[in-house]
Design a protein around this motif. Structure first.
Motif: not given
Length: 340
Positions: A160-170
């Motif tokens: 928490f938070p999702s590392g996959h999602t944050a990495n995809a956004v960046v």
């Protein structure tokens, strides 16, 4: 009638690749405008609201448990293989390598380090902020949940938070951030948003993240992209320092190269003199002997008539000299008369 062939999109792409590298005269650097500040503030408020909703075990936590009990990977088992591959778009290693390769080529074409430096700064911010939030809140994932209906906070987890999602956004959003035209920026922004949300929903489908993890990860990545203009002066100073360092290194390397020594004429070693060589050297050192004197009858001289020449008797001849001969053109001498 001859008509010219119409260039296709692929031809135009190769035509751009064939151009010489050049630094653009004007690079559009995003600034921290009022609109961006408003978006940053709204996203930060959304981030705080998600965290608060999970901490107080609100309706969002109940929704997380309902989705987990629904087990999407069992409801739509036919897309399980596709989702396993699609979720790789959110893994930090593969995506960072792909995006860095593209931005590295772009840096070489434009003679600027800004794309690579912007990617490095964004990934550094991602690791620091998201990593600190994961360790600080310590939430357990669906597979490791202990109590039904609880928020599973501060139990040693790191989802928490999702590392996959944050990495995809960046990683995909940095392409939109560095786009050279407003139109390309809009299209890439929409594409990165859809890709990152798809990666987050893939983790929910696989049961590795709660739905609230995905929402917080999406907000965390968006905060980093919105805050990048604040780091543009640092990126510009770093680029200038790196180019100066490169120039100094090249100058030092050029000065450190040894100057080639002038090529001298080869020195021939004389062989050890022998007895024959000594005699030849002695003959060369002695003064030259005078050539034997030519015979009188061959000696050069003024040209005279044959009658005026002095008769010469060759050496070794038995014939006595004729003293009584008269040269041509001379007066005859009186011969003595003998005998009556």
């Amino acid at each position: 009638m001859r008509t010219e062939r119409k260039l296709t999109r692929l031809d135009r792409v190769f035509a751009r690749l064939d151009r010489e590298p050049e630094r653009p005269a004007h690079i559009d650097v995003p600034r921290m405008t009022r609109h961006r500040i408003v978006l940053f503030s709204a996203t930060l408020a959304f981030y705080g609201a998600i965290v608060w909703a999970v901490v107080i075990t609100s309706w969002l936590v109940r929704l997380d448990w309902q989705v987990m009990f629904f087990r999407p990977y069992q409801q739509w088992a036919e897309i399980h293989a596709f989702v396993d591959y699609y979720v790789v778009l959110g893994q930090r290693g593969p995506t960072a390598v792909m995006v860095a390769a593209w931005l590295g080529w772009r840096s070489w074409r434009q003679h600027t380090l800004r794309p690579l430096l912007a990617l490095g700064v964004s990934l550094l911010l991602l690791n620091v902020t998201v990593g600190a939030a994961k360790l600080g809140m310590g939430r357990l994932g669906p597979h490791y949940a202990t109590t039904v209906g609880s928020n599973e906070m501060w139990l040693g987890g790191d989802i928490f938070p999702s590392g996959h999602t944050a990495n995809a956004v960046v990683t995909w959003g940095i392409l939109a951030y560095l786009a050279s035209t407003p139109r390309a920026r809009r299209w890439l922004s929409a594409l990165s948003a859809v890709t990152s949300l798809g990666v987050g929903l893939s983790t929910v489908y696989l049961g590795t993240h709660w739905l609230s993890d995905v929402l917080l990860g999406w907000a965390a990545g968006l905060l980093i992209l919105l805050a990048l203009p604040w780091f543009e002066p640092l990126i510009a100073r770093s680029e200038t320092w790196l180019f100066d360092l490169r120039d100094r290194w090249r100058a030092r390397r050029a000065g450190a190269l040894p100057v080639p020594a002038p090529v001298e004429a080869p020195v021939l070693l004389k062989p050890r003199p022998t007895a024959v060589d000594d005699e030849a050297a002695a003959r060369e050192a002695s003064p030259p002997a005078r050539s034997p004197r030519a015979p009188v009858y061959l000696a050069p001289g003024p040209h005279t008539a044959r009658g005026e020449r002095t008769p010469v008797t060759p050496a070794g001849s038995r014939r006595p000299p004729h003293t009584d001969r008269i040269g041509r053109g001379g007066a005859p001498t009186a011969r003595p008369l003998t005998g009556g």
